[in-house]
Design an enzyme around this catalytic site. Structure first.
Site, PDB file in Angstrom:
ATOM      1  N   ASP A   1       0.823  -1.213   0.000  1.00  0.00           N
ATOM      2  CA  ASP A   1       0.000   0.000   0.000  1.00  0.00           C
ATOM      3  C   ASP A   1       0.856   1.262   0.000  1.00  0.00           C
ATOM      4  O   ASP A   1       2.053   1.210   0.262  1.00  0.00           O
ATOM      5  CB  ASP A   1      -0.880   0.019   1.256  1.00  0.00           C
ATOM      6  CG  ASP A   1      -2.106  -0.853   1.078  1.00  0.00           C
ATOM      7  OD1 ASP A   1      -2.462  -1.144  -0.072  1.00  0.00           O
ATOM      8  OD2 ASP A   1      -2.691  -1.246   2.106  1.00  0.00           O
TER       9      ASP A   1
ATOM     10  N   TYR B   1       6.852  -9.930   7.031  1.00  0.00           N
ATOM     11  CA  TYR B   1       6.700  -8.487   7.241  1.00  0.00           C
ATOM     12  C   TYR B   1       7.212  -8.134   8.628  1.00  0.00           C
ATOM     13  O   TYR B   1       7.181  -8.967   9.533  1.00  0.00           O
ATOM     14  CB  TYR B   1       5.226  -8.085   7.175  1.00  0.00           C
ATOM     15  CG  TYR B   1       4.656  -7.989   5.781  1.00  0.00           C
ATOM     16  CD1 TYR B   1       4.718  -6.793   5.082  1.00  0.00           C
ATOM     17  CD2 TYR B   1       4.045  -9.081   5.183  1.00  0.00           C
ATOM     18  CE1 TYR B   1       4.184  -6.699   3.796  1.00  0.00           C
ATOM     19  CE2 TYR B   1       3.508  -8.987   3.897  1.00  0.00           C
ATOM     20  CZ  TYR B   1       3.588  -7.785   3.217  1.00  0.00           C
ATOM     21  OH  TYR B   1       3.063  -7.686   1.951  1.00  0.00           O
TER      22      TYR B   1
END
Lengths: 252, 252
Positions: free
Chosen positions: A51, A115
């Site tokens: 994003d 992540y």
């Protein structure tokens, strides 16, 4: 053969990885660099769609000639990082490259992704952490950190993660397998790390918010199982801002 | 009593610490924040004058009412960091504060200052290190690092550092006492740290360039003594860029 490149970027000034009608994307910058290096248009396929504002320590993407499944070039793989980085802005770089088979797919062939989410935990913000972490002014104690780790442990394994998916997303299955999930402190930074075979939309940012709620005493580690089982987004923590999120590793 | 504040800043977008006719300075931003917090103009005296682009992990400065030697305020010291930081841009923050005697001088009372210089040592640059380190693409081996440390050791003690001072500067004495000087590796970053009772103009950046020349085999550790003794700027290494330099600690 096509090229598999590893990229790191500071996502602050981009609308995300993928080309968008409005806003500059990482992919667009890679396209421009590839054209400059190879002399023709390329198809660049990324391992995921990060994003706007999300960063990457090691994003992976394949580079092939546009409309083809291979990359015709005489440039050796070890030269590609410097060659492509020379045509990229300072906040994006290619740091590794290798050849892969024509049939290789940067997204579908991912076995595992990792992540990290960075919380900056000091009363006063830091000039060096702007846009690079979420600022959590109130101190999180070592006991609270341990509680966060007990909560993390409950996320490991194969679960339906629907409670930790942004509302309105649609996917065939919300079941994912988390292979590693933990929280550690490094100076003033608390780092949440999670590896899985796949992630739902906003899953890491929602999990980060949920673990933060545990660290702040708003939830207990023992609440995690029932939140997960509920499949109810409203029971999980809030979605943390994009600036603390980093794609850290991709395994094929 | 006046306030002694500790400040950190990313110096990239500033013309340096001190107010300048052209360009925005750290001091100017502190002046503006102090006026907003205390409701009157203040005299802000810094511990040193950092150059344009130089950063600080812990810069010290005193705050007193303009033209006076004290700071009349009811705000407790522990509230000052958040109060002042609220009026500062994201790349500057006050993270600690305390009261000191009216006669205290932020610059003249410094006993020791510590600087670090960061080299980013990887073939390809990093998006996360832009403006935060000097990029040294060619690998510096562990042996070379050891040689840099042998060179650092030769800088410790009381010496005439004229060879490591920017040409054209004028000071009464070029003798300084270095209390600590070493080089270490942290991942892809090589950190040069130096503490002294004072520094000549550009001294740390020139010493960083000299130690880098040792790490790159252009100089040997055994050359340091004769460079120092020569008092000849042209024998020392080049002046490294400002972006790698951080004022790290100030001792009163």
């Amino acid at each position: 053969m096509k090229a598999l490149i590893k990229i790191s970027y500071l996502g602050t000034d981009y609308c995300g990885y993928q080309v968008q009608p409005n806003g500059v994307s990482i992919q667009q910058k890679l396209n421009e660099a590839a054209r400059a290096v190879f002399g023709f248009d390329c198809d660049i396929v990324g391992c995921s769609r990060t994003d706007s504002g999300v960063h990457a320590n090691a994003f992976c993407a394949t580079v092939a000639k546009k409309g083809q499944s291979n990359l015709p070039t005489a440039i050796p793989a070890e030269r590609l990082p410097l060659a492509m980085s020379a045509y990229l802005p300072q906040d994006i770089c290619v740091f590794a490259a290798d050849w892969v088979e024509d049939g290789f797919h940067a997204r579908y062939d991912v076995k595992e992704k990792e992540y990290i989410y960075r919380f900056y935990n000091r009363t006063v913000r830091s000039p060096f952490e702007e846009n690079r972490s979420a600022h959590i002014p109130k101190p999180i104690s070592d006991d609270a950190l341990q509680e966060m780790n007990r909560a993390s442990a409950k996320l490991c394994g194969t679960h339906d993660f629907a409670a930790y998916m942004a509302q309105g997303s649609s996917v065939k299955s919300t079941v994912r397998t988390v292979t590693r999930c933990d929280v550690r402190r490094e100076g003033d930074v608390i780092i949440f790390r999670i590896s899985a075979n796949g992630f739902l939309y906003n899953m890491v940012r929602i999990l980060a918010g949920t673990l933060l709620a545990v660290g702040q005493g708003k939830l207990r580690a023992d609440d995690i199982d029932k939140i997960t089982e509920s499949r109810d987004r409203t029971l999980a923590g809030s979605t943390m801002p994009a600036c603390g999120l980093y794609l850290n590793r991709v395994i094929y």
